[in-house]
Design a protein around this motif. Structure first.
Motif, PDB file in Angstrom:
ATOM      1  N   ILE A 138      54.554  35.904   8.798  1.00  0.00           N
ATOM      2  CA  ILE A 138      53.476  35.373   7.972  1.00  0.00           C
ATOM      3  C   ILE A 138      52.536  34.500   8.781  1.00  0.00           C
ATOM      4  O   ILE A 138      52.902  33.953   9.817  1.00  0.00           O
ATOM      5  CB  ILE A 138      54.040  34.546   6.790  1.00  0.00           C
ATOM      6  CG1 ILE A 138      54.882  33.366   7.322  1.00  0.00           C
ATOM      7  CG2 ILE A 138      54.858  35.416   5.856  1.00  0.00           C
ATOM      8  CD1 ILE A 138      55.306  32.384   6.260  1.00  0.00           C
ATOM      9  N   LEU A 139      51.306  34.368   8.294  1.00  0.00           N
ATOM     10  CA  LEU A 139      50.386  33.353   8.784  1.00  0.00           C
ATOM     11  C   LEU A 139      50.752  32.061   8.059  1.00  0.00           C
ATOM     12  O   LEU A 139      50.958  32.069   6.839  1.00  0.00           O
ATOM     13  CB  LEU A 139      48.946  33.755   8.483  1.00  0.00           C
ATOM     14  CG  LEU A 139      48.512  35.093   9.101  1.00  0.00           C
ATOM     15  CD1 LEU A 139      47.141  35.496   8.586  1.00  0.00           C
ATOM     16  CD2 LEU A 139      48.514  34.999  10.616  1.00  0.00           C
ATOM     17  N   ARG A 176      53.993  34.145  12.728  1.00  0.00           N
ATOM     18  CA  ARG A 176      53.307  34.807  13.833  1.00  0.00           C
ATOM     19  C   ARG A 176      51.806  34.579  13.650  1.00  0.00           C
ATOM     20  O   ARG A 176      51.266  34.847  12.581  1.00  0.00           O
ATOM     21  CB  ARG A 176      53.577  36.313  13.849  1.00  0.00           C
ATOM     22  CG  ARG A 176      55.009  36.720  14.074  1.00  0.00           C
ATOM     23  CD  ARG A 176      55.443  36.550  15.519  1.00  0.00           C
ATOM     24  NE  ARG A 176      56.710  37.211  15.772  1.00  0.00           N
ATOM     25  CZ  ARG A 176      57.900  36.718  15.434  1.00  0.00           C
ATOM     26  NH1 ARG A 176      57.971  35.565  14.818  1.00  0.00           N
ATOM     27  NH2 ARG A 176      59.009  37.386  15.701  1.00  0.00           N
ATOM     28  N   LEU A 177      51.149  34.091  14.678  1.00  0.00           N
ATOM     29  CA  LEU A 177      49.723  33.793  14.571  1.00  0.00           C
ATOM     30  C   LEU A 177      48.841  34.924  15.074  1.00  0.00           C
ATOM     31  O   LEU A 177      47.634  34.921  14.845  1.00  0.00           O
ATOM     32  CB  LEU A 177      49.391  32.513  15.350  1.00  0.00           C
ATOM     33  CG  LEU A 177      50.020  31.223  14.815  1.00  0.00           C
ATOM     34  CD1 LEU A 177      49.709  30.058  15.736  1.00  0.00           C
ATOM     35  CD2 LEU A 177      49.527  30.932  13.408  1.00  0.00           C
ATOM     36  N   ALA A 178      49.428  35.888  15.756  1.00  0.00           N
ATOM     37  CA  ALA A 178      48.636  36.976  16.337  1.00  0.00           C
ATOM     38  C   ALA A 178      49.426  38.277  16.243  1.00  0.00           C
ATOM     39  O   ALA A 178      50.656  38.260  16.129  1.00  0.00           O
ATOM     40  CB  ALA A 178      48.296  36.667  17.799  1.00  0.00           C
ATOM     41  N   PHE A 232      45.352  38.897   9.324  1.00  0.00           N
ATOM     42  CA  PHE A 232      43.981  38.573   8.944  1.00  0.00           C
ATOM     43  C   PHE A 232      43.074  38.999  10.087  1.00  0.00           C
ATOM     44  O   PHE A 232      43.272  38.609  11.232  1.00  0.00           O
ATOM     45  CB  PHE A 232      43.809  37.075   8.681  1.00  0.00           C
ATOM     46  CG  PHE A 232      42.375  36.701   8.359  1.00  0.00           C
ATOM     47  CD1 PHE A 232      41.882  36.901   7.087  1.00  0.00           C
ATOM     48  CD2 PHE A 232      41.541  36.185   9.333  1.00  0.00           C
ATOM     49  CE1 PHE A 232      40.555  36.581   6.783  1.00  0.00           C
ATOM     50  CE2 PHE A 232      40.228  35.870   9.049  1.00  0.00           C
ATOM     51  CZ  PHE A 232      39.738  36.068   7.762  1.00  0.00           C
ATOM     52  N   GLY A 233      42.082  39.802   9.765  1.00  0.00           N
ATOM     53  CA  GLY A 233      41.169  40.268  10.790  1.00  0.00           C
ATOM     54  C   GLY A 233      40.554  41.590  10.374  1.00  0.00           C
ATOM     55  O   GLY A 233      40.436  41.909   9.191  1.00  0.00           O
ATOM     56  N   ARG A 283      39.757  30.763  14.868  1.00  0.00           N
ATOM     57  CA  ARG A 283      38.416  31.189  14.454  1.00  0.00           C
ATOM     58  C   ARG A 283      37.371  30.268  15.084  1.00  0.00           C
ATOM     59  O   ARG A 283      36.666  29.528  14.395  1.00  0.00           O
ATOM     60  CB  ARG A 283      38.271  31.163  12.935  1.00  0.00           C
ATOM     61  CG  ARG A 283      39.311  31.974  12.182  1.00  0.00           C
ATOM     62  CD  ARG A 283      38.995  31.990  10.700  1.00  0.00           C
ATOM     63  NE  ARG A 283      40.075  32.556   9.916  1.00  0.00           N
ATOM     64  CZ  ARG A 283      40.010  32.760   8.600  1.00  0.00           C
ATOM     65  NH1 ARG A 283      38.902  32.438   7.944  1.00  0.00           N
ATOM     66  NH2 ARG A 283      41.026  33.276   7.945  1.00  0.00           N
ATOM     67  N   PRO A 284      37.272  30.274  16.404  1.00  0.00           N
ATOM     68  CA  PRO A 284      36.411  29.309  17.095  1.00  0.00           C
ATOM     69  C   PRO A 284      34.927  29.442  16.778  1.00  0.00           C
ATOM     70  O   PRO A 284      34.167  28.497  16.992  1.00  0.00           O
ATOM     71  CB  PRO A 284      36.691  29.593  18.579  1.00  0.00           C
ATOM     72  CG  PRO A 284      37.180  31.012  18.604  1.00  0.00           C
ATOM     73  CD  PRO A 284      37.942  31.196  17.327  1.00  0.00           C
TER      74      PRO A 284
END
Length: 298
Positions: free
Chosen positions: A104-105, A134-136, A151-152, A200-201
């Motif tokens: 999950i995020l 997991r972030l990626a 997400f993306g 999300r820079p």
């Protein structure tokens, strides 16, 4: 009838001995870990090398080190052993159902998914869910995860995707910060400290672009998760660009306020990602159907 040639399946004891020896780069250390003699480990490694038709280790005097091919083989075997261990643990924990491992995020998992999971579990009492962060995107083949929240853009190599939902982001800050600054138009936010999310820079640049406000470099504090960004904004450290559905509690309670009511829909979306080889796994089938319905109802 077996779907794979059994002659290519080494005994589990041999694979465990090889994995330990590869990890330690030592037959002696592997023997100590496995409670075997050094000669027993050496014989098992030789048995495996005979089966493979090539050496896995380079033996130099009293030391050993993996060959290039041996290193690659060790990584593959380690992944397989980890999967067997996870499957066994899952079965022992829930012998009448199935284990579902979901990546999950962090904020999505705690704010959106976790509160809804009791509904899934009540309808699927035989399923046990494990959540991990997991972030990626990652390689499903090298992991023990059955599915992941993504997400993306609709892209994840080696995985299939189920669309879940989009999101709308709004600039949010503490009531005290909004009271202390006159924010009448989008450009006014450039005079306030802005909080940036590491994943999300360019989010603020895209928001200002949607507002037709020219910007250069936008300085500000960098945080790695939405929950931290919301906390920092609540504490008065700056204005954060946040998905509205993830901070409904703070907005409803007055801890956060919308600094400028100009919501922007993100170009990215939320998806459930899953490996094709798990498509017919019953717990995953049930979860896919449930989460699509939950997202549609949200």
């Amino acid at each position: 009838m077996a779907t794979f040639p059994r002659r290519f399946l080494p005994p589990m004891t041999v694979l465990c001995a090889f994995e330990a020896a590869a990890r330690h780069q030592s037959f002696t250390a592997a023997a100590a870990e496995l409670n075997l003699t050094q000669s027993a480990v050496s014989r098992q490694i030789r048995l495996l090398e005979d089966l493979l038709g090539a050496e896995l280790f380079i033996r130099e005097r009293q030391t050993v080190r993996l060959t290039v091919a041996g290193e690659s083989y060790a990584q593959e075997i380690r992944t397989v052993l980890r999967r067997v261990s996870t499957a066994t643990l899952g079965f022992r924990a829930n012998p009448r159902g199935g284990m579902l491992n979901i990546a999950i995020l962090p904020t999505f998992g705690t704010r959106w998914l976790a509160p809804r999971l009791p509904g899934f579990l009540s309808g699927n009492p035989g399923v046990t869910i494990n959540l991990t962060t997991r972030l990626a995107p990652f390689d499903f083949q090298a992991d023990t995860v059955d599915a992941a929240i993504h997400f993306g853009m609709p892209e994840w190599q080696g995985a299939k995707l189920d669309f879940l939902m989009g999101e709308t982001v709004v600039p949010a800050c503490s009531p005290a910060m909004l009271k202390a600054h006159k924010v009448k138009k989008p450009a006014d936010l450039l005079e306030l400290p802005l909080l940036h999310l590491a994943s999300r820079p360019d989010a603020w640049e895209r928001w200002f672009h949607a507002m037709k406000v020219p910007t250069g470099r936008i300085p500000g504090m960098l945080v790695d998760q939405f929950a931290m960004a919301a906390q920092a904004a609540t504490a008065g450290l700056g204005v954060a660009l946040l998905p509205k559905f993830l901070v409904e509690h703070e907005l409803a309670g007055g801890d956060l306020v919308v600094a400028m009511d100009r919501p922007v829909e993100s170009t990215e979306r939320y998806y459930l990602a899953w490996p094709p080889n798990r498509e017919h796994y019953p717990p995953l089938q049930a979860f896919r159907e449930w989460i699509r319905g939950a997202a549609k109802a949200a």
